[in-house]
Design a protein around this motif. Sequence first.
Motif, PDB file in Angstrom:
ATOM      1  N   THR A 177       0.870  -1.260  -0.069  1.00  0.00           N
ATOM      2  CA  THR A 177       0.183  -0.011  -0.051  1.00  0.00           C
ATOM      3  C   THR A 177       0.965   1.337   0.159  1.00  0.00           C
ATOM      4  O   THR A 177       0.522   2.340  -0.679  1.00  0.00           O
ATOM      5  CB  THR A 177      -0.870  -0.048   1.201  1.00  0.00           C
ATOM      6  OG1 THR A 177      -1.663  -1.333   1.128  1.00  0.00           O
ATOM      7  CG2 THR A 177      -1.808   1.171   1.449  1.00  0.00           C
ATOM      8  N   ALA A 178       1.796   1.077   0.807  1.00  0.00           N
ATOM      9  CA  ALA A 178       2.682   2.403   0.936  1.00  0.00           C
ATOM     10  C   ALA A 178       3.468   2.544  -0.449  1.00  0.00           C
ATOM     11  O   ALA A 178       3.576   3.764  -0.886  1.00  0.00           O
ATOM     12  CB  ALA A 178       3.902   2.033   1.811  1.00  0.00           C
ATOM     13  N   VAL A 179       3.963   1.585  -1.402  1.00  0.00           N
ATOM     14  CA  VAL A 179       4.615   1.850  -2.549  1.00  0.00           C
ATOM     15  C   VAL A 179       3.561   2.474  -3.489  1.00  0.00           C
ATOM     16  O   VAL A 179       3.653   3.299  -4.478  1.00  0.00           O
ATOM     17  CB  VAL A 179       5.484   0.593  -3.141  1.00  0.00           C
ATOM     18  CG1 VAL A 179       5.599   0.559  -4.558  1.00  0.00           C
ATOM     19  CG2 VAL A 179       6.293   0.229  -2.048  1.00  0.00           C
ATOM     20  N   ARG A 180       2.393   1.804  -3.414  1.00  0.00           N
ATOM     21  CA  ARG A 180       1.283   2.284  -4.334  1.00  0.00           C
ATOM     22  C   ARG A 180       1.023   3.753  -4.165  1.00  0.00           C
ATOM     23  O   ARG A 180       0.890   4.510  -5.037  1.00  0.00           O
ATOM     24  CB  ARG A 180      -0.038   1.552  -3.986  1.00  0.00           C
ATOM     25  CG  ARG A 180      -1.253   1.727  -5.136  1.00  0.00           C
ATOM     26  CD  ARG A 180      -1.195   1.150  -6.086  1.00  0.00           C
ATOM     27  NE  ARG A 180      -2.404   1.067  -6.896  1.00  0.00           N
ATOM     28  CZ  ARG A 180      -2.781   0.305  -8.159  1.00  0.00           C
ATOM     29  NH1 ARG A 180      -1.694  -0.488  -8.606  1.00  0.00           N
ATOM     30  NH2 ARG A 180      -3.680   0.738  -8.705  1.00  0.00           N
ATOM     31  N   ALA A 187       2.860   5.850  -2.927  1.00  0.00           N
ATOM     32  CA  ALA A 187       3.802   6.944  -3.214  1.00  0.00           C
ATOM     33  C   ALA A 187       4.051   6.846  -4.660  1.00  0.00           C
ATOM     34  O   ALA A 187       4.259   8.003  -5.436  1.00  0.00           O
ATOM     35  CB  ALA A 187       5.346   6.219  -2.811  1.00  0.00           C
ATOM     36  N   ASP A 188       3.768   5.893  -5.479  1.00  0.00           N
ATOM     37  CA  ASP A 188       3.743   5.921  -7.042  1.00  0.00           C
ATOM     38  C   ASP A 188       2.432   6.798  -7.688  1.00  0.00           C
ATOM     39  O   ASP A 188       2.860   7.399  -8.574  1.00  0.00           O
ATOM     40  CB  ASP A 188       3.617   4.460  -7.450  1.00  0.00           C
ATOM     41  CG  ASP A 188       5.098   3.511  -7.401  1.00  0.00           C
ATOM     42  OD1 ASP A 188       5.988   4.204  -7.131  1.00  0.00           O
ATOM     43  OD2 ASP A 188       4.812   2.536  -7.636  1.00  0.00           O
ATOM     44  N   GLN A 189       1.675   7.048  -6.804  1.00  0.00           N
ATOM     45  CA  GLN A 189       0.413   7.922  -7.077  1.00  0.00           C
ATOM     46  C   GLN A 189       0.964   9.254  -7.039  1.00  0.00           C
ATOM     47  O   GLN A 189       0.060  10.145  -7.050  1.00  0.00           O
ATOM     48  CB  GLN A 189      -0.762   7.579  -6.282  1.00  0.00           C
ATOM     49  CG  GLN A 189      -1.410   6.278  -6.866  1.00  0.00           C
ATOM     50  CD  GLN A 189      -2.658   5.814  -5.986  1.00  0.00           C
ATOM     51  OE1 GLN A 189      -2.846   6.388  -4.906  1.00  0.00           O
ATOM     52  NE2 GLN A 189      -3.469   5.018  -6.776  1.00  0.00           N
ATOM     53  N   ILE A 233       5.766   5.129   5.879  1.00  0.00           N
ATOM     54  CA  ILE A 233       5.427   3.788   6.633  1.00  0.00           C
ATOM     55  C   ILE A 233       6.367   3.564   7.849  1.00  0.00           C
ATOM     56  O   ILE A 233       7.544   3.548   7.939  1.00  0.00           O
ATOM     57  CB  ILE A 233       5.472   2.587   5.775  1.00  0.00           C
ATOM     58  CG1 ILE A 233       5.028   1.498   6.222  1.00  0.00           C
ATOM     59  CG2 ILE A 233       6.871   2.590   4.956  1.00  0.00           C
ATOM     60  CD1 ILE A 233       5.055   0.051   5.550  1.00  0.00           C
ATOM     61  N   VAL A 234       5.695   3.767   8.793  1.00  0.00           N
ATOM     62  CA  VAL A 234       6.170   3.317  10.470  1.00  0.00           C
ATOM     63  C   VAL A 234       5.712   2.053  10.911  1.00  0.00           C
ATOM     64  O   VAL A 234       4.555   1.775  10.817  1.00  0.00           O
ATOM     65  CB  VAL A 234       5.743   4.504  11.156  1.00  0.00           C
ATOM     66  CG1 VAL A 234       6.481   4.304  12.587  1.00  0.00           C
ATOM     67  CG2 VAL A 234       5.972   5.746  10.589  1.00  0.00           C
ATOM     68  N   THR A 235       6.750   1.386  11.583  1.00  0.00           N
ATOM     69  CA  THR A 235       6.365  -0.085  12.181  1.00  0.00           C
ATOM     70  C   THR A 235       6.462   0.223  13.603  1.00  0.00           C
ATOM     71  O   THR A 235       7.354   0.864  14.040  1.00  0.00           O
ATOM     72  CB  THR A 235       7.123  -1.086  11.757  1.00  0.00           C
ATOM     73  OG1 THR A 235       6.650  -2.346  12.304  1.00  0.00           O
ATOM     74  CG2 THR A 235       8.685  -0.804  11.974  1.00  0.00           C
ATOM     75  N   THR A 246      13.079   5.629  -4.755  1.00  0.00           N
ATOM     76  CA  THR A 246      11.757   6.523  -4.676  1.00  0.00           C
ATOM     77  C   THR A 246      12.096   7.961  -4.402  1.00  0.00           C
ATOM     78  O   THR A 246      13.221   8.303  -3.909  1.00  0.00           O
ATOM     79  CB  THR A 246      10.687   5.991  -3.790  1.00  0.00           C
ATOM     80  OG1 THR A 246      11.149   6.090  -2.497  1.00  0.00           O
ATOM     81  CG2 THR A 246      10.652   4.548  -3.650  1.00  0.00           C
ATOM     82  N   SER A 247      11.442   8.968  -4.609  1.00  0.00           N
ATOM     83  CA  SER A 247      11.675  10.389  -4.269  1.00  0.00           C
ATOM     84  C   SER A 247      10.826  10.810  -3.163  1.00  0.00           C
ATOM     85  O   SER A 247      10.782  11.791  -2.682  1.00  0.00           O
ATOM     86  CB  SER A 247      11.318  11.167  -5.445  1.00  0.00           C
ATOM     87  OG  SER A 247       9.958  10.931  -6.022  1.00  0.00           O
TER      88      SER A 247
END
Length: 295
Positions: A23-26, A28-30, A36-38, A63-64
Amino acid sequence: METKFIFFSGKGGVGKTSMACTTAVRCADQGKKTLIVTTDPAANLSDVFEQEIGHNITLIQGTSNLFAMEIDPDKATEEYKERLLAPMKQLFLDEEMIHVAEEQISGPCTEEMASFDKFVDFMEDSEYEVIIFDTAPTGHTIRLLELPVDWSKHIEESAKGSGQTCMGPVSLIQENKQKFDAAISKLRDKTRTEFIFVMQPEQTSLDETLRASNELERLGIPTSKLIINGIIPSSEVVTPFFKKRHEMQHANIEKAMKTFLHIEIKTMELFDTELKGLDMFRLSGEKLFSGVEIK
């Protein structure tokens, strides 16, 4: 800009981190600035993103606008205690008084409070468009989310009484009540917060998810979505073993659909390799977000 908060929870080993990272990558790609924090003490974001992350906000390579952080409980505790003691040190109080105060905020629940304090700090952050929390296994997460309700009330009651809490004197922690109350409000706001459970298509996982969802409901936090992860692809059902497992999984998916009637449910098939690295998370994102929900 209002930050969107997305929480992932579930039993250990169900694939929370994989779905949270997908979900985080998705996001960011948008084009959304995403963090994202664990909060899981056994954090493995460094492993799945294949780079060092640790207790500092770190840009994910390649990523940027995707950042990650693994909250270290020990470091969070030290930062929390230092923040509480800072006003006393600024008043140039003697070392003995500061030492007494430090002992008073070294109670059994200080580490829990410190982790939650860090957690709340991110909920006050407006730098990111999306903040995703990859949480610890369900029981620990529910406890963490109960804290602002419990301690906000506890601080208020202690202020009227002895002035002492298991975290130390109310005079040192009173400001936390306002932070906790604000966190509660955001957690309960469906327009700003999503709470997503990840489960395996197994009875024990379904039972745990239902219990946890009911606990959240009791706190006024609605469950937004359910991801059923680890489904054996139909194309692989070529032996009696996998056929039996496949039938069991689909029976449990049917149970989940009947149990969570008003909640969006997504399914994710089992991959033949580990979900690690941006390319794999983009692949899993295509499957997760392009698929049709099953209710």
